[in-house]
Design a protein around this motif. Structure first.
Motif, mmCIF file in Angstrom:
data_model
loop_
_atom_site.group_PDB
_atom_site.id
_atom_site.type_symbol
_atom_site.label_atom_id
_atom_site.label_comp_id
_atom_site.label_asym_id
_atom_site.label_seq_id
_atom_site.Cartn_x
_atom_site.Cartn_y
_atom_site.Cartn_z
ATOM 1 N N THR A 256 84.351 -75.008 -45.271
ATOM 2 C CA THR A 256 85.355 -74.957 -44.704
ATOM 3 C C THR A 256 85.790 -73.517 -44.161
ATOM 4 N N TYR A 257 85.740 -72.632 -45.079
ATOM 5 C CA TYR A 257 86.340 -70.863 -45.345
ATOM 6 C C TYR A 257 84.944 -70.791 -44.681
ATOM 7 N N GLY A 258 83.629 -70.788 -45.413
ATOM 8 C CA GLY A 258 82.491 -70.199 -45.500
ATOM 9 C C GLY A 258 82.050 -70.139 -43.523
ATOM 10 N N ILE B 84 96.281 -68.292 -42.456
ATOM 11 C CA ILE B 84 96.044 -68.310 -43.761
ATOM 12 C C ILE B 84 95.452 -66.814 -44.305
ATOM 13 N N GLU B 85 94.825 -66.335 -43.859
ATOM 14 C CA GLU B 85 94.160 -64.446 -43.973
ATOM 15 C C GLU B 85 95.541 -64.463 -44.236
ATOM 16 N N SER C 229 94.516 -74.641 -47.902
ATOM 17 C CA SER C 229 93.494 -74.652 -47.772
ATOM 18 C C SER C 229 92.982 -76.265 -47.874
ATOM 19 N N LEU C 230 93.727 -77.299 -48.173
ATOM 20 C CA LEU C 230 93.864 -78.913 -48.438
ATOM 21 C C LEU C 230 93.891 -78.963 -46.934
ATOM 22 N N LEU D 227 101.003 -73.068 -52.899
ATOM 23 C CA LEU D 227 100.552 -72.112 -51.587
ATOM 24 C C LEU D 227 99.735 -71.466 -50.529
ATOM 25 N N THR D 228 98.926 -71.456 -51.292
ATOM 26 C CA THR D 228 97.636 -70.955 -50.825
ATOM 27 C C THR D 228 96.978 -71.507 -51.051
ATOM 28 N N SER D 229 96.440 -72.679 -52.368
ATOM 29 C CA SER D 229 96.188 -74.110 -51.670
ATOM 30 C C SER D 229 96.119 -74.957 -51.442
ATOM 31 N N THR D 230 97.870 -75.485 -50.749
ATOM 32 C CA THR D 230 97.456 -76.743 -49.830
ATOM 33 C C THR D 230 97.450 -75.876 -48.539
#
Ligand code: TRP
Length: 472
Positions: free
Chosen positions: A236-238, A168-169, A329-330, A324-327
């Motif tokens: 979740t990201y937090g 992700i990162e 995260s989902l 893509l950077t949104s999917t």
């Protein structure tokens, strides 16, 4: 059984990943069109007010709950607020699941238009092509739709598979700068075009006479969607942030970048549309029309967009990267639930979740004429009209239910949890630690999270339930 939990490598890495989640089809596909429908100006101003008054405080609330507990949505809410609140987390996981299942379809369209426009860039634009027809044919072609969304799902799974740092990162660090650069190039180009003054006036000159209650609430609903709030994605990201990073500063940057990008994208699109005098067509073809019919047409019309045929494929790369950077995260919300709560290893959990979500993507992909069982569902009766506003495709129903029901109710629950059920010590400890900026006033945040945000969101829910307003 328990693998080591992931962590962002740095503050910048986290901010980019979270910004990548926020910037997506919401910014490029939804926001420009709802701004159009609501006549710009005043609507944009109201939207900015919601972002600051509701979006920003909830962003901080989600991130602090995640960081405090170092757990994903379900576990975090259970631990920070109480066991029963795990249900709110589950609601969020379900919401992420549903949203991902249909978001992937629109993301797939960006791949189609990338290949299509790249072909025209090289081989020339065939005279007499009707872009409306190109669009309808691709979206009604079931086989093509399945292929496109399967490709996009595989891309999403591949990123999440490699985890927080290496997946992700990493793609956020790689793709976000590219996305900003492409957008900047388009932005500069748009200023050379005749319609730019008209576009700016439309977006930024408020005329309050045209604003009604529905628009005010629609702006609020969109502020959730665009910031990825209301379903625990930011919890979740937090949960991967360390104590050395500032939640307050990160929240401010994420909200600011998301807003700037949405406005810039809107200026670009409107400039192109005003320059070509295509206002009527845009109003007819609706949300999808603006991004996938009007824009490609304009890129290839003589003398509208300077260098248009080269910018067109670049533009769809931008859409695909943002999506893509949104999917990811989902999918991360769903997968991290399975990883943290059910103890499944990341690789296995990711592939499994991706696979199950795709079963539902199939329905969404066939919703545009690909198969009649997905296109013409009947959501009749009072239940159908309350929950789905009479939408008849699987896609339309899912989108309506997520935007109007799941995100607002999830957001309301998270706000109440953070403002009323977490102790003051707990949230104050997170927001006033040594990494936090001195100018931040905890009491102001508390006022917003306890009173302003819940009141505003309750207004949405009431409007939907009692007045049948449609926010999707
Ligand atoms: N924010 C994204 C967009 O604007 C969509 C999105 C990604 C999202 N993750 C989310 C929306 C979580 C709500 C919740 O396109």
């Amino acid at each position: 059984m328990t693998e080591q939990r992931g962590n962002w490598t740095s503050s910048a890495g986290f901010v980019l990943a979270a910004t990548g989640s926020a910037i997506g089809l919401g910014n490029l596909w939804k926001f420009p069109f709802i701004t159009w429908e609501n006549n710009g100006g005043a609507f944009v101003l109201v939207y900015l007010v919601w972002l600051a008054a509701v979006g920003l405080p909830i962003m901080m609330a989600e991130l602090l709950i995640g960081r405090k507990t170092q757990k994903s949505a379900v576990g975090a809410l259970k631990e920070a607020v109480g066991p029963a609140w795990g249900l709110v987390g589950l609601w969020g996981v379900l919401c992420g699941f549903t949203l991902l299942s249909y978001y992937t379809v629109i993301a797939g369209w960006s791949l189609f238009f990338f290949f299509k426009t790249a072909g025209w860039m090289v081989g020339g634009f065939p005279a007499g092509t009707s872009l409306g027809q190109v669009f309808t044919e691709q979206s009604a072609n079931g086989g093509l739709q399945l292929g496109l969304s399967l490709s996009f799902s595989i891309a999403t799974v591949s990123v999440v598979y490699f985890g927080v740092q290496k997946g992700i990162e990493k793609i956020a660090r790689l793709f976000l700068p590219v996305l900003f650069a492409i957008l900047l190039l388009l932005f500069i180009t748009s200023f050379a075009m005749e319609g730019s003054g008209q576009a700016l006036a439309f977006i930024f000159r408020p005329s309050f006479g045209e604003l009604d209650g529905g628009s005010i609430l629609e702006a609020l609903g969109h502020s959730f969607f665009t910031l990825s709030l209301g379903m625990g994605a930011m919890i979740t990201y937090g949960s991967y942030i360390s104590r050395e990073q500032s939640v307050v500063k990160a929240s401010a940057i994420i909200v600011l970048l998301d807003t700037v990008i949405a406005l810039v994208a809107t200026v670009i699109m409107f400039t192109v549309i005003f320059t070509a005098g295509m206002q009527d067509q845009v109003s007819e073809t609706g949300t999808v029309g603006m991004l996938f019919i009007s824009l490609p047409q304009l890129f290839f019309s003589e003398g509208v967009v300077p260098g248009g045929r080269f910018l067109a494929p670049l533009f769809y790369v931008l859409v695909a990267l943002a999506a893509l950077t949104s999917t990811v995260s989902l999918l991360e919300v769903v997968a991290s639930f399975v990883i943290d709560e059910l103890g499944v290893a990341r690789h296995k959990a990711t592939v499994m979740c991706g696979g199950v979500v795709f079963l539902f993507t199939i329905m969404a992909a066939l919703s545009f004429g690909g198969a009649s069982f997905a296109t013409n569902l009947t959501a009749g009766g009072p239940i159908g009209s309350l929950f789905f506003a009479g939408k008849t495709s699987w896609f339309g129903m899912a989108d309506h239910f997520v935007s109007n029901w799941m995100l607002p109710t999830g957001g309301l629950a998270i706000t109440i949890a953070a403002g009323w059920f977490m102790t003051r010590e707990a949230s104050e400890g997170e927001l006033t630690g040594h990494a936090e900026p001195g100018w931040f006033k905890y009491d102001i945040w508390r006022l917003f999270i306890r009173f302003v945000a819940p009141a505003a969101i309750s207004a949405i829910v009431i409007a939907v339930v009692f007045f049948g307003v449609d926010f999707s």
